[in-house]
Write a protein that holds these residues in place. Structure first.
Motif, PDB file in Angstrom:
ATOM      1  N   SER A  45      45.369  36.024  49.752  1.00 31.76           N
ATOM      2  CA  SER A  45      46.092  34.777  49.439  1.00 31.76           C
ATOM      3  C   SER A  45      46.580  34.715  48.004  1.00 31.76           C
ATOM      4  N   ASP A  46      45.900  35.388  47.090  1.00 31.41           N
ATOM      5  CA  ASP A  46      46.248  35.319  45.667  1.00 31.41           C
ATOM      6  C   ASP A  46      46.923  36.589  45.151  1.00 31.41           C
ATOM      7  N   ARG A  47      47.189  37.535  46.007  1.00 28.31           N
ATOM      8  CA  ARG A  47      47.726  38.816  45.535  1.00 28.31           C
ATOM      9  C   ARG A  47      49.182  38.726  45.103  1.00 28.31           C
TER      10      ARG A  47
ATOM     11  N   MET B 224      50.092  32.708  43.667  1.00 31.47           N
ATOM     12  CA  MET B 224      49.000  31.751  43.431  1.00 31.47           C
ATOM     13  C   MET B 224      49.299  30.419  44.115  1.00 31.47           C
TER      14      MET B 224
ATOM     15  N   HIS C 253      47.835  30.633  47.534  1.00 35.33           N
ATOM     16  CA  HIS C 253      46.384  30.539  47.408  1.00 35.33           C
ATOM     17  C   HIS C 253      45.943  29.088  47.214  1.00 35.33           C
TER      18      HIS C 253
ATOM     19  N   GLU D 258      43.701  26.497  49.582  1.00 31.63           N
ATOM     20  CA  GLU D 258      42.507  25.837  49.038  1.00 31.63           C
ATOM     21  C   GLU D 258      42.604  24.313  49.205  1.00 31.63           C
TER      22      GLU D 258
ATOM     23  N   TYR E 235      35.789  34.938  49.968  1.00 26.45           N
ATOM     24  CA  TYR E 235      36.716  35.944  49.439  1.00 26.45           C
ATOM     25  C   TYR E 235      36.060  37.320  49.287  1.00 26.45           C
TER      26      TYR E 235
ATOM     27  N   LYS F  26      53.938  35.670  42.032  1.00 28.81           N
ATOM     28  CA  LYS F  26      53.297  36.012  40.758  1.00 28.81           C
ATOM     29  C   LYS F  26      54.283  36.820  39.930  1.00 28.81           C
TER      30      LYS F  26
END
Length: 153
Positions: free
Chosen positions: A50-52, A55, A58, A62, A75, A152
């Motif tokens: 999810s954060d690769r 963000m 991600h 959350e 995670y 990102k």
């Protein structure tokens, strides 16, 4: 069993919807069981990737979890050096390699993992529904945003 990621590879190379217009890929693979690490606390789901690439993705996941499902988002398998390499082993990867943000929702492995003994009566439908609620709310949020999620840098 499966012979690799052939379906998602074909789709990502021959998309029905243009990849440049694809916001994210939410991969749902094995979300109805409990792994041995969570037998005592079954209100969880593994979140991989999810954060690769984003963000924003991600954080959306959350936030909708906090609002609607309050599960433990585990995670454990998201680490780039995870020896299982689940990030590279499921259909979402053929989207991630084209820079499309992904989330891989996964219940982890169990004794029946990729075995003929992984039969329908072993599915925990209460957990399946709760996990599906999380995925629905994440999808709804992505589909109804004014702006695309940011990548990102």
């Amino acid at each position: 069993e499966e012979k690799g990621l052939l379906g998602s590879e074909f789709y990502s190379e021959n998309p029905v919807w243009p990849l440049e217009k694809t916001i994210a890929n939410l991969n749902i693979d094995m979300i109805g069981r409990v792994d041995p690490l969570h037998e005592d606390q079954d209100q969880y789901i593994y979140i991989i990737g999810s954060d690769r690439l984003s963000m924003d993705l991600h954080m959306i996941n959350e936030q909708v979890n906090q609002l609607y499902t309050q599960m433990e988002l585990d995670y454990k398998y998201n680490s780039p050096d995870d020896p299982n390499r689940f990030y590279y082993r499921s259909d979402h990867y053929n989207f991630a390699r084209y820079n499309i943000p992904i989330i891989f929702y996964f219940n982890g492995t169990h004794a029946d993992y990729h075995q003929p003994t992984d039969t329908v009566e072993k599915i925990r439908f209460d957990l399946l529904k709760k996990r599906t609620d999380l995925i629905f709310h994440c999808t709804w949020e992505l589909a109804n945003r004014e702006e695309r999620i940011r990548m990102k840098q």
